[in-house]
Enzyme design. Sequence first.
Site, mmCIF file in Angstrom:
data_model
loop_
_atom_site.group_PDB
_atom_site.id
_atom_site.type_symbol
_atom_site.label_atom_id
_atom_site.label_comp_id
_atom_site.label_asym_id
_atom_site.label_seq_id
_atom_site.Cartn_x
_atom_site.Cartn_y
_atom_site.Cartn_z
ATOM 1 N N GLY A 28 0.833 -1.204 0.000
ATOM 2 C CA GLY A 28 0.000 0.000 0.000
ATOM 3 C C GLY A 28 0.857 1.239 0.000
ATOM 4 C CG ASN A 106 -3.955 -6.895 4.722
ATOM 5 O OD1 ASN A 106 -4.452 -6.439 3.708
ATOM 6 N ND2 ASN A 106 -3.172 -7.946 4.716
ATOM 7 N N GLY A 107 -7.479 -5.944 4.705
ATOM 8 C CA GLY A 107 -8.601 -6.746 4.209
ATOM 9 C C GLY A 107 -9.729 -5.848 3.773
ATOM 10 C CE1 TYR A 246 1.259 -6.755 -8.846
ATOM 11 C CE2 TYR A 246 -0.218 -6.393 -7.003
ATOM 12 C CZ TYR A 246 0.642 -5.898 -7.952
ATOM 13 O OH TYR A 246 0.892 -4.553 -8.005
#
Length: 457
Positions: A28, A106-107, A246
């Site tokens: 991020g 995170n999610g 990725y």
Amino acid sequence: MCGIAGYAGKGDVVTTIISLLIELQHRGQEAAGIAVVAKSKEILTIRVKGLAIDILANDAFHKLSFSNPCCGIGHVRYSTTGGYMDSQAQPITVGEGLLKIAVAFNGTIANYVALAKEFGLRSYPGDTYVLAEVLYRLALEYGKDVVEALKHLAEYVIGGYSIAVLTSEPRLVIARDPYGFRPLTYSYDGETFVFASETAALDVLGFRDWREVGYGQILSFDGKSLEATGSSIHVEPAPCIFEYVYFSRPDSIFNGVSVYSARVRMGEELARNSPADGDVVIPVPDSGRAAAIGFSKASGIPLEEGIIANKYVGRGFIMPPQIRDSISRLKYGFIRSIINGKRVVLVDDSLVRGTTLKNIVSRLREAGAKEVHVRIASPPFRYPCFMGIDVASREELLAWRYISPSDIAKAIGADSLGYNTIESLLHAVQLQTVCTACFTGRYPFKNLTVDYLGKMF
Ligand code: SF4
């Protein structure tokens, strides 16, 4: 996706957390933040737009550093709800009186709008605020106990979360949702407790005895001991297969599987499933490199670095859509002597929106490529994700708009296009149960379809 990290122990708490966040920057790049508990038991927070390193330039940095913090958490943001470059940098602090908490996660919480209504929240700019408020209210319900709240959180939430909670007691609590969609890893030596989204971040900082947080596991550190417990919900694990394709760093381990090795195997499988007549294999840097190594090994076609990425431009996939096009043009340079007159096999990890690949194919032709055969290490990305990546609508997806690979090849200007199959991807990753919903449309939540989930946003 986002990245989270935290530290409780001797030494420089603030610098250690910022260093961990720098190692997670690939998760991020829109915003970063840190929250610590000062000696006074006050929670102090810095949240900035931009990169983790930008925290150092914030006016409050010295205040945080000199507050003698015992512990803290941090976050790097890639927005999946709530818009880009907005005020939703994390950690977010909620609560009052004897229970104040800072939350970073995170999610994605797919049902955050419904949850906001259920918990009577009037304004909720995105899922992070809702998650923090729900957690706080559950903690109040369970006698100001954040661990109990986390145990029951999955009864309310549809989505994926790896979460860190800092309380003013002080206490550091981390948890991974019962499906284990997102990675979370920690190290504890009896005195120091440190965690990060990915193992590579801990490795780089010298915390080599790390462990991965289990599916649904909750860990709580009060400065004296580490206690472990689990979620009240038990489901079949579904870690995100796209972390291998990725998201994660190649030097990370996720669910015991090396991300780099999984990517090389994806490339080997790809060469067998979808061979191409070419003179040279060229990876899209950096995301296609490991798969290109596998493709080259299995096909015998030599590998060359014909494309050079500008390291000062971030990852295209996690860029805001308004600037993705122009950034993908700026990001790559092309080595004419490698490309000119060659039949190029261009290998990338995935084909989602097609912005980057279309640009690269056209630039390869400008550099003299005779043919360009695109090979993708994962299957067609046809369905949106509601558990942590920013693809919430099918219309954004190239493989949804064009069903056949030959139509997609035309759309990106390539001579041919080949994908891995879902079976070969699973074979490469070597895990029994994973989430593959963006490729298959089969979401791990019982009886919830893509249409139902899509209406929640
Ligand atoms: S839908 Fe795709 S990106 Fe989302 S969690 Fe599942 S595998 Fe990962």
